[in-house]
Motif scaffolding. Structure first.
Motif, PDB file in Angstrom:
ATOM      1  N   GLN A 391       0.819  -1.210   0.000  1.00  0.00           N
ATOM      2  CA  GLN A 391       0.000   0.000   0.000  1.00  0.00           C
ATOM      3  C   GLN A 391       0.857   1.266   0.000  1.00  0.00           C
ATOM      4  O   GLN A 391       0.387   2.352   0.337  1.00  0.00           O
ATOM      5  N   THR A 392       2.119   1.121  -0.394  1.00  0.00           N
ATOM      6  CA  THR A 392       3.043   2.242  -0.343  1.00  0.00           C
ATOM      7  C   THR A 392       2.592   3.396  -1.230  1.00  0.00           C
ATOM      8  O   THR A 392       2.584   4.558  -0.809  1.00  0.00           O
ATOM      9  N   ALA A 393       2.243   3.108  -2.476  1.00  0.00           N
ATOM     10  CA  ALA A 393       1.888   4.178  -3.418  1.00  0.00           C
ATOM     11  C   ALA A 393       0.631   4.908  -2.967  1.00  0.00           C
ATOM     12  O   ALA A 393       0.563   6.143  -3.020  1.00  0.00           O
ATOM     13  N   ALA A 394      -0.384   4.170  -2.535  1.00  0.00           N
ATOM     14  CA  ALA A 394      -1.626   4.809  -2.083  1.00  0.00           C
ATOM     15  C   ALA A 394      -1.378   5.675  -0.861  1.00  0.00           C
ATOM     16  O   ALA A 394      -1.903   6.795  -0.752  1.00  0.00           O
ATOM     17  N   ALA A 395      -0.563   5.187   0.084  1.00  0.00           N
ATOM     18  CA  ALA A 395      -0.287   5.953   1.301  1.00  0.00           C
ATOM     19  C   ALA A 395       0.523   7.206   0.997  1.00  0.00           C
ATOM     20  O   ALA A 395       0.241   8.291   1.526  1.00  0.00           O
ATOM     21  N   ASN A 396       1.543   7.098   0.153  1.00  0.00           N
ATOM     22  CA  ASN A 396       2.329   8.276  -0.224  1.00  0.00           C
ATOM     23  C   ASN A 396       1.497   9.274  -1.017  1.00  0.00           C
ATOM     24  O   ASN A 396       1.671  10.491  -0.875  1.00  0.00           O
ATOM     25  N   SER A 397       0.605   8.784  -1.846  1.00  0.00           N
ATOM     26  CA  SER A 397      -0.254   9.682  -2.617  1.00  0.00           C
ATOM     27  C   SER A 397      -1.191  10.456  -1.704  1.00  0.00           C
ATOM     28  O   SER A 397      -1.431  11.651  -1.915  1.00  0.00           O
ATOM     29  N   LEU A 398      -1.726   9.788  -0.686  1.00  0.00           N
ATOM     30  CA  LEU A 398      -2.594  10.483   0.265  1.00  0.00           C
ATOM     31  C   LEU A 398      -1.809  11.558   1.010  1.00  0.00           C
ATOM     32  O   LEU A 398      -2.303  12.677   1.228  1.00  0.00           O
ATOM     33  N   ASN A 399      -0.577  11.244   1.413  1.00  0.00           N
ATOM     34  CA  ASN A 399       0.251  12.236   2.085  1.00  0.00           C
ATOM     35  C   ASN A 399       0.538  13.419   1.169  1.00  0.00           C
ATOM     36  O   ASN A 399       0.490  14.583   1.605  1.00  0.00           O
TER      37      ASN A 399
END
Length: 587
Positions: A391-399
């Motif tokens: 879930q790295t990309a989704a979490a970084n995108s939210l940040n």
């Protein structure tokens, strides 16, 4: 399998950082043209601002959607998609001579905003831990570097050439970067699986569009106007509905159960406040530098000179990337973010106290940018330490989205402040010196708020081992999947590892509440050994054949390996010995 040599790692980091700079450049290339667009496009001043607003809205919508798709179908694939959309948008903008096609082109350029979080996510998957901190700091700093360098370059180019050249240049840079990504950046093997949450994407898009449209246009429409209030109301309703849906659907666009973890939640909150603080400089300093000297506090510089004065700040962000990584390695990214916020606050106080000469603002901008470089390198590290790798990309995108919301709010609030506290000079209303000082004090105060929020982030991240997904949500290309049991009962939270040739750890996961597990491929290679451990019980067995494999495992106190399907299990060494001999991780 050996780790790629340092040279390949350096090339990967350089290409991804270049992609971040190219995307951030397109955010600032139109700033020198905004006052000229009404004449160039035969449009009203209010309509011409859609050239900027459209990019903002498209970026907000695209960032979380692209992040989720990247976790599902591949980060490199979505990175290339973003770059090609940027090229298409730049081409349309370069061919435009009226407002509507230019707004369409700028919207497509905004869809590329997910490049920076995608680059950080690729770095997590491709780089060894020893390189990750400095690489993510550099990638985060690329946002500021591109923004700082874009203003003087675009102002200069707009003065000596036709304004369409700006967009041809942006498209050319995007195309070159895409070729470099195809040639030099490998795809990540990580996949989250599941289905795309279309309803969640639509609901979040509606909420973000209404919120940011109200924030960016509220000053012109009137904050108490029916249109502005209606947009805020729709944004609140859509956001609440989206949150309820995300908690219920098995395939959320953003996993709020992970996002509400204390470390992730507080980091995102600090990012939004910090984004407000950081962007205030971009609004205040250029105006103060360009105001006529007759005002008594303006410095009478051209936009090109003003941009050149602010450009060293972008270079300082890049220079602070390794410093940010070193502080994080020694004391943790939480400390780095707090130090960065304190430096930014000090920089604004310096500017509020001393702003009567060009070098005063140069010094202040360098201090602020240095703090931003420190903080931006720490934010992705805090987020990635608290989320599963799938879930790295989704979490970084939210940040990244939270920072964008902060900068948009800063634009609106600072704009109102500078528009309301004015004095008449030469027949025109210009912001007073007190308005600029107040804006800088507000930037300092919000940086201190971010520091306080960061202080509540746990010193030690919550444990985030990647739990196995349900069968219909597990990655389709899982190396091994099955169920872990002991004495006929399901075993949750068992550690399941797959080892390949040469002892390379190919993947690791944990069993879910019902004992099911699916180990995604973190490294390429042929599976050789399956190792399962839970509370002192362990099981190890050889894997043969091409795979993917299905193994239902029984854990026995006597460490006797057993399998419920397939051929008889060849006895192998216990868990601890198996990993010590065969479970060495890359890097």
């Amino acid at each position: 399998m050996t780790r790629p040599v340092a040279g390949r790692d350096n090339v990967l980091v350089a290409v991804l950082a270049l992609a971040g700079i190219v995307v951030s450049l397109q955010q600032t290339i139109v700033i020198p043209l905004v006052p000229l667009f009404p004449r160039l496009l035969d449009a009203s001043a209010a309509d011409a601002t859609w050239v900027v607003t459209a990019t903002l809205l498209a970026a907000a919508v695209a960032t979380p959607v692209v992040g989720r798709l990247a976790d599902m179908v591949g980060k490199r694939r979505m990175l290339l998609f973003c770059l090609m959309v940027l090229v298409v948008g730049s081409t349309i903008s370069a061919l435009s001579s009226t407002l509507v096609p230019l707004v369409v082109g700028r919207s497509l350029q905004g869809l590329a905003a997910g490049v920076v979080p995608l680059g950080i996510s690729l770095m997590r998957d491709q780089l060894p831990a020893s390189r990750l901190g400095s690489a993510t700091a550099l990638m985060s700093a690329s946002l500021g570097v591109g923004g700082a360098l874009g203003l003087p370059l675009s102002a200069l180019l707009a003065q000596v050439a036709d304004w369409h050249v700006l967009f041809w240049a942006a498209g050319g840079l995007g195309l070159v970067t895409a070729v470099l990504v195809v040639t030099l950046v490998p795809e990540s093997p990580q996949r989250a699986g599941g289905r795309f949450d279309l309803l969640g994407a639509v609901a979040l898009s509606v909420a973000l569009i209404c919120l940011l449209l109200a924030v960016s246009k509220g000053g012109g429409w009137g904050w108490a106007s029916p249109t502005t209030l209606s947009l805020f109301a729709v944004a609140v309703v859509a956001l609440l509905g989206w949150g309820l849906w995300e908690l219920r659907t098995p395939h959320p666009l953003v996993d709020l159960r992970i996002s509400r973890r204390r470390q992730v939640l507080l980091t995102n909150a600090a990012s939004a406040v910090f984004g407000f603080s950081m962007f205030a400089m971009s609004l205040v300093f250029p105006q103060l530098l360009q105001l006529p000297a007759e005002t008594g506090y303006g410095l009478g510089q051209s936009i090109v000179v003003a941009g050149l004065i602010l450009a060293p700040g972008g270079l300082c962000m890049m220079a602070m990337s390794p410093v940010s990584a070193r502080i994080s390695a020694a004391s943790g990214p939480r400390t780095t973010l707090m130090v960065g916020a304190a430096v930014v606050a000090a920089g604004y106080l310096l500017g509020a106290a001393f702003h009567s000469a060009v070098w005063h603002l140069l010094l202040s901008s360098v201090v602020i940018s240095s703090g931003v470089g420190l903080a931006y390198g720490a934010m992705p590290s805090l987020v990635m330490a608290a989320v599963p790798v799938t879930q790295t990309a989704a979490a970084n995108s939210l940040n990244n989205l939270m920072r964008a919301i902060g900068t948009s709010t800063a634009s609106a609030v600072t704009g109102v402040l500078l528009a309301r506290i004015t004095v008449s000079t030469g027949g025109s209303a210009v912001p007073t010196e007190a308005a600029f000082v107040l804006a800088m004090l507000l930037g300092s105060a919000t940086a201190l708020v971010a520091l306080v929020i960061t202080g509540f982030i746990p010193r030690r991240p919550e444990a985030t081992p990647p739990a196995a997904a349900p069968a219909d949500e597990a990655p389709a290309d899982a190396l091994v999947r099955g169920v872990v049991r002991t004495a006929g009962a399901a075993v949750p939270d068992a550690v399941v590892s797959v080892v390949g040739h040469g002892g390379v750890l190919l993947g690791r996961s944990r069993s879910g509440p019902d004992g099911t597990y699916a180990v995604p491929a973190a490294e390429p290679g042929a599976s050789q050994l399956l190792v399962v451990q839970r509370d002192g019980l362990s099981h190890a067995e050889h894997l043969t054949g091409a795979g993917p494999h299905h193994r239902d495992v029984q854990l026995h106190p006597a460490d006797r390996p057993e399998r419920t399907d397939g051929p008889a299990v060849t006895p192998v060494m216990p868990f601890a010995e198996a990993l010590s001999a065969n479970g060495r991780h890359r890097g």
